[in-house]
Design an enzyme around this catalytic site. Structure first.
Site, short mmCIF file in Angstrom:
data_model
loop_
_atom_site.label_atom_id
_atom_site.label_comp_id
_atom_site.label_asym_id
_atom_site.label_seq_id
_atom_site.Cartn_x
_atom_site.Cartn_y
_atom_site.Cartn_z
N PRO A 5 0.79 -1.23 0.00
CA PRO A 5 0.00 0.00 0.00
C PRO A 5 0.83 1.28 0.00
O PRO A 5 1.85 1.38 0.67
CB PRO A 5 -0.81 -0.10 1.30
N ASN A 6 0.36 2.22 -0.77
CA ASN A 6 0.89 3.58 -0.87
C ASN A 6 2.23 3.70 -1.60
O ASN A 6 2.70 4.80 -1.82
CB ASN A 6 0.99 4.25 0.51
N ARG A 13 4.72 11.20 -2.11
CA ARG A 13 4.35 11.03 -0.71
C ARG A 13 5.59 11.12 0.18
O ARG A 13 6.51 10.34 0.06
CB ARG A 13 3.68 9.66 -0.52
N TYR A 18 10.81 9.04 2.05
CA TYR A 18 10.87 7.98 1.05
C TYR A 18 11.63 8.36 -0.22
O TYR A 18 11.77 7.54 -1.12
CB TYR A 18 9.45 7.53 0.68
N ASN A 69 8.15 -5.34 -0.48
CA ASN A 69 8.07 -4.15 0.36
C ASN A 69 6.61 -4.05 0.76
O ASN A 69 5.79 -3.53 0.01
CB ASN A 69 8.52 -2.89 -0.39
N ALA A 72 3.12 -0.55 5.24
CA ALA A 72 2.54 -0.65 6.59
C ALA A 72 2.01 -2.04 6.91
O ALA A 72 1.86 -2.39 8.08
CB ALA A 72 1.44 0.39 6.77
N GLU A 93 12.56 -9.02 2.59
CA GLU A 93 11.71 -7.87 2.95
C GLU A 93 12.54 -6.60 2.76
O GLU A 93 13.69 -6.53 3.18
CB GLU A 93 11.27 -8.01 4.40
N HIS A 95 12.49 -2.19 2.96
CA HIS A 95 11.87 -0.92 3.37
C HIS A 95 12.80 0.21 2.95
O HIS A 95 14.01 0.14 3.19
CB HIS A 95 11.66 -0.88 4.88
N ARG A 102 11.92 5.03 13.38
CA ARG A 102 10.70 5.82 13.25
C ARG A 102 9.76 5.56 14.43
O ARG A 102 10.19 5.14 15.49
CB ARG A 102 10.06 5.50 11.90
#
Length: 182
Positions: A5-6, A13, A18, A69, A72, A93, A95, A102
């Site tokens: 998502p996103n 964004r 990012y 990736n 969330a 995985e 990110h 964070r």
């Protein structure tokens, strides 16, 4: 290669977190890295958890490995965790940011326990590093490679040899016949 998502909003964004590169830029760089290792990438992005689960299911028996990736979803998607656990190949995985630096709710990944490894905090370079990691896992498990312990519990099917053009030692990158990695 699966993007959660996103990630379709990359470049727009929160560029301070990012970066300014679009998802397509990261995928193009990963495709180039894969080609150097004699591998092929198939990429899918979805903002829907169930669709990502279905894509993992579809990758079973036809993909050699998965770079994911999950965005969330990393922090709460037990459905994605279970789908990846049923995948018979290495999972990396990725990110872009470093979740450990964070908000506290980002510090735990439910995907990490079923991944061969996690690459975080290196921006778009993380995608290329993930591809390189998969190539290393495949090479380490190749019959011609020296015997080595499995990298992070990586699992895979029967291999077919593909030359690793980027490897001057001449080791082979093995991928199951007819399979790509996502």
């Amino acid at each position: 290669m699966l993007s959660g998502p996103n990630l379709d909003l990359l470049g727009d964004r929160q560029p301070e977190i990012y970066g300014r590169e679009a998802l397509a830029d990261h995928i193009r760089q990963a495709v180039d890295e894969a080609a150097r290792h004699g591998m092929v990438i198939e990429h899918h992005q979805s903002n829907h958890e169930g669709e990502l689960v279905e894509l993992v299911h579809a990758a079973r028996h036809r993909a050699a490995g998965i770079v994911v990736n999950p965005g969330a979803l990393s922090h709460y998607s037990w459905a994605l965790h279970d789908a990846l656990a049923a995948f018979d190949g290495p999972v990396v995985e990725v990110h872009l940011s470093n979740p450990a630096s964070r908000e506290p709710w980002r510090h735990t990944s439910v995907v990490a326990p079923v991944a061969s490894g996690t690459i975080a905090g290196f921006g778009g370079l993380g995608y290329r590093l993930a591809v390189h990691a998969l190539a290393g896992i495949f090479a380490a498990s190749a019959p011609s490679a020296p015997s080595a312990p499995s990298a992070g519990g990586a699992r895979r099917g029967e291999p077919t040899e593909y030359p690793d053009a980027g490897n001057p030692a001449g080791n082979q990158v093995d991928m199951p016949e007819g399979k790509v990695f996502q």
